[in-house]
Design a protein around this motif. Structure first.
Motif, PDB file in Angstrom:
ATOM      1  N   GLU A 261       0.809  -1.216   0.000  1.00  0.00           N
ATOM      2  CA  GLU A 261       0.000   0.000   0.000  1.00  0.00           C
ATOM      3  C   GLU A 261       0.844   1.268   0.000  1.00  0.00           C
ATOM      4  OE1 GLU A 261      -2.459  -0.388   3.429  1.00  0.00           O
ATOM      5  OE2 GLU A 261      -3.692  -2.017   2.561  1.00  0.00           O
ATOM      6  N   ARG A 262       2.094   1.140   0.419  1.00  0.00           N
ATOM      7  CA  ARG A 262       2.996   2.296   0.435  1.00  0.00           C
ATOM      8  C   ARG A 262       4.272   1.918  -0.314  1.00  0.00           C
ATOM      9  NH1 ARG A 262       2.378   5.973   5.692  1.00  0.00           N
ATOM     10  NH2 ARG A 262       0.152   5.700   6.048  1.00  0.00           N
ATOM     11  N   LEU A 263       4.636   2.755  -1.256  1.00  0.00           N
ATOM     12  CA  LEU A 263       5.800   2.493  -2.089  1.00  0.00           C
ATOM     13  C   LEU A 263       6.777   3.657  -1.972  1.00  0.00           C
ATOM     14  CD1 LEU A 263       7.270   0.811  -4.253  1.00  0.00           C
ATOM     15  CD2 LEU A 263       5.942   2.059  -5.982  1.00  0.00           C
ATOM     16  N   HIS A 264       8.010   3.334  -1.594  1.00  0.00           N
ATOM     17  CA  HIS A 264       9.048   4.358  -1.469  1.00  0.00           C
ATOM     18  C   HIS A 264      10.168   4.008  -2.451  1.00  0.00           C
ATOM     19  CE1 HIS A 264       7.055   5.916   2.099  1.00  0.00           C
ATOM     20  NE2 HIS A 264       6.990   4.676   2.563  1.00  0.00           N
ATOM     21  N   ILE A 265      10.505   4.967  -3.286  1.00  0.00           N
ATOM     22  CA  ILE A 265      11.522   4.765  -4.314  1.00  0.00           C
ATOM     23  C   ILE A 265      12.707   5.691  -4.035  1.00  0.00           C
ATOM     24  CG2 ILE A 265      12.063   4.949  -6.781  1.00  0.00           C
ATOM     25  CD1 ILE A 265      10.134   2.724  -6.274  1.00  0.00           C
ATOM     26  N   VAL A 266      13.913   5.139  -4.124  1.00  0.00           N
ATOM     27  CA  VAL A 266      15.131   5.945  -4.102  1.00  0.00           C
ATOM     28  C   VAL A 266      15.791   5.782  -5.462  1.00  0.00           C
ATOM     29  CG1 VAL A 266      17.369   6.361  -3.026  1.00  0.00           C
ATOM     30  CG2 VAL A 266      15.426   5.640  -1.618  1.00  0.00           C
TER      31      VAL A 266
END
Length: 514
Positions: free
Chosen positions: A375-380
């Motif tokens: 449900e939560r996507l964090h991209i670096v």
């Protein structure tokens, strides 16, 4: 904050005295920042209260348990001084569980910056306190001494800590050298509930055969040299261990085979990851892995998730890593819809991606399909020195086919280190055009000094990517960064704090605010 706290160990700097000193400063700064707090009053020094009329000592009349509670929260110097007040206070100090932080034994002018010159006085003072107090020792933080020259004292400290039942212990050696051996007798202390060790050479697995840690709930190993299998042995002998932190393993690739009925959070950062296997961890909720970025890019890291049914938060997954779910190796073209290839419990996912490398980008869609309920996507967006993907536009993503969790489940997304590259814009366009559930997105711009575009150009590209956003109610913000290029240092404290539902989001906000 990021520059000071990035895990800094680089063996190449050891031969250069200036580089070595700088390396040591950064290493210690990161360690100190990520140590647990000690339960002491840490404000200004107490000043004497004006005596009441008639000079009556009303403080001493308070109940004994209340006075001991007060003493347990004073820095050790202030607590010891109360013994001079009266025989009652002397008995109180000796019967109060000791809280000792050696940083309070430093000269006032250097209370937060110990130097090697402080080691003799601080080491002697610690020895006196540990010998004088009968115990038990509630909490002991020893972080100011350069122990290579005081190995006999170190052995005696460990003996006293074991005999007097220390519960929370933080033991950090000030470099250099990095391989001062830690007495094996430390691992015979069965009263420990929290143990953090920094800059030591740990005993081998043979020294752990008779060890047992029936109460240990937190274990932190920071910049230590150790044999393969030592961590596995420590975890196996700690039946209630909940938090495991490893930072800067300095003797080659790290291999772990985790089997634990109690672990809830595992964090590994600043280390070269070789083979990490979660074999059986029925309570594991957070798995946070941050590879040593400079030395490990060409190393094929193997991550195996065999049995972790409650895994909720997972990152930083990199496309160059080999991910195995159960007995399935995740690779482009596999049937990610198969239940054996899915980690359906994961709700929060973080990916570290080089959007200029075609093979990396091809793995992103494959990885995302393995986490159908995220449900939560964090991209670096990682730095790419030699781009190999000139056509990684939104069309590339559309040809890869729909990704169910992006379409139906992702409601929060952050994108760090946005530089305005074509691959970044293509990915964001794809997400914005398809994500129906998206409620909040934050784009953190890279430092302009590290991008090929001007600030205005990069900003326009970020805005352009969202022009056809599917979710009309999504809140979008673009945040400028003054940080150096690259991923910021991870906060182990936040990562292990379960009051934060999403530690990746909290860390991003905290770092930008700093």
């Amino acid at each position: 904050m990021a520059e000071q706290l990035q895990p800094p160990f680089d063996p190449a700097t050891a031969a250069d005295p200036h580089g070595r000193e700088r390396c040591a400063e950064l290493m210690l700064a990161y360690i100190y920042h990520n140590l647990p707090s000690y339960p002491l009053y840490d404000g200004a020094r107490f000043t004497a209260l004006a005596a009441s009329r008639g000079g009556a000592d009303r403080l001493s009349r308070l109940p004994r348990d209340l006075l001991r509670n007060v003493l347990a929260r004073l820095p050790v110097k202030d607590a010891a001084r109360t013994a001079a007040l009266s025989s009652r206070w002397r008995a109180l100090w000796r019967s109060t569980p000791l809280v000792l932080a050696d940083i309070h034994l430093l000269p006032k002018a250097r209370a937060l910056r110990p130097t090697p010159a402080d080691s003799p006085a601080v080491t002697a003072a610690v020895s006196r306190v540990l010998e004088a107090h009968p115990g038990p020792f509630g909490c002991v933080h020893l972080v100011c001494s350069q122990m290579d020259g005081y190995r006999a004292q170190l052995a005696r400290w460990v003996q006293l800590l074991a005999a007097k039942g220390v519960q929370e212990l933080v033991l950090v050696n000030r470099p250099w050298p990095l391989d001062v051996p830690l007495p094996a007798s430390l691992f015979t202390i069965t009263t420990l509930t929290r143990l953090y060790l920094g800059v030591w050479k740990l005993p081998g697995t043979a020294a752990l055969r008779g060890a047992s840690f029936p109460r240990l709930r937190e274990l932190g190993l920071y910049f230590v040299e150790m044999e393969h299998g030592v961590v596995d042995s420590l975890v196996a002998r700690s039946p209630v261990l909940e938090v495991l932190n490893i930072v800067g393993c300095i003797n080659g690739g790290l291999r772990l085979r985790l089997v634990s009925q109690s672990l809830r959070c595992v964090q590994i950062c600043g280390s070269v990851l070789e083979d990490i296997a979660v074999v059986k961890a029925p309570r594991l909720e957070r798995l946070i892995l941050i590879q040593s970025c400079k030395t490990a890019r060409d190393l094929c890291t193997r991550l195996r998730i065999v049995d972790a049914p409650k895994l909720h938060t997972f990152g930083y997954l990199e496309p160059g890593q080999v991910l195995e779910v159960g007995e399935t190796v995740i690779m482009p073209g596999i049937n990610a819809r198969s239940a054996s290839a899915m980690l359906s419990s994961v709700k929060i996912l973080t990916l570290n991606v080089r959007f200029g490398v075609r093979n990396d980008v091809k793995m992103v869609s494959t990885f995302l399909k393995c986490f159908p309920n995220a449900e939560r996507l964090h991209i670096v967006s990682d730095k790419c020195d030699k781009p190999t993907g000139d056509h990684l536009t939104v069309k590339f993503w559309e040809e890869a086919g729909p990704i169910e969790n992006v379409v139906s489940h992702i409601n929060v997304m952050t994108f760090r280190e946005f530089k305005g590259d074509r691959g970044e814009v293509g990915f964001l366009e794809y997400v914005f055009q398809g994500a129906r559930a998206l409620e909040m997105v934050a784009i953190f711009m890279a430092n302009p000094s590290s991008t090929p575009f001007s600030e205005d150009e990069a900003y326009v590209k970020a805005q352009y990517s969202a022009r056809n956003m599917k979710s009309k109610s999504c809140q979008k913000c673009i945040i400028w960064s003054s940080h150096p290029a690259g991923r910021d240092a991870w906060s182990l404290k936040i990562g292990a704090d379960f009051s934060f539902e999403d530690p990746f989001k909290v860390t991003s906000v905290e770092e930008e605010a700093s």
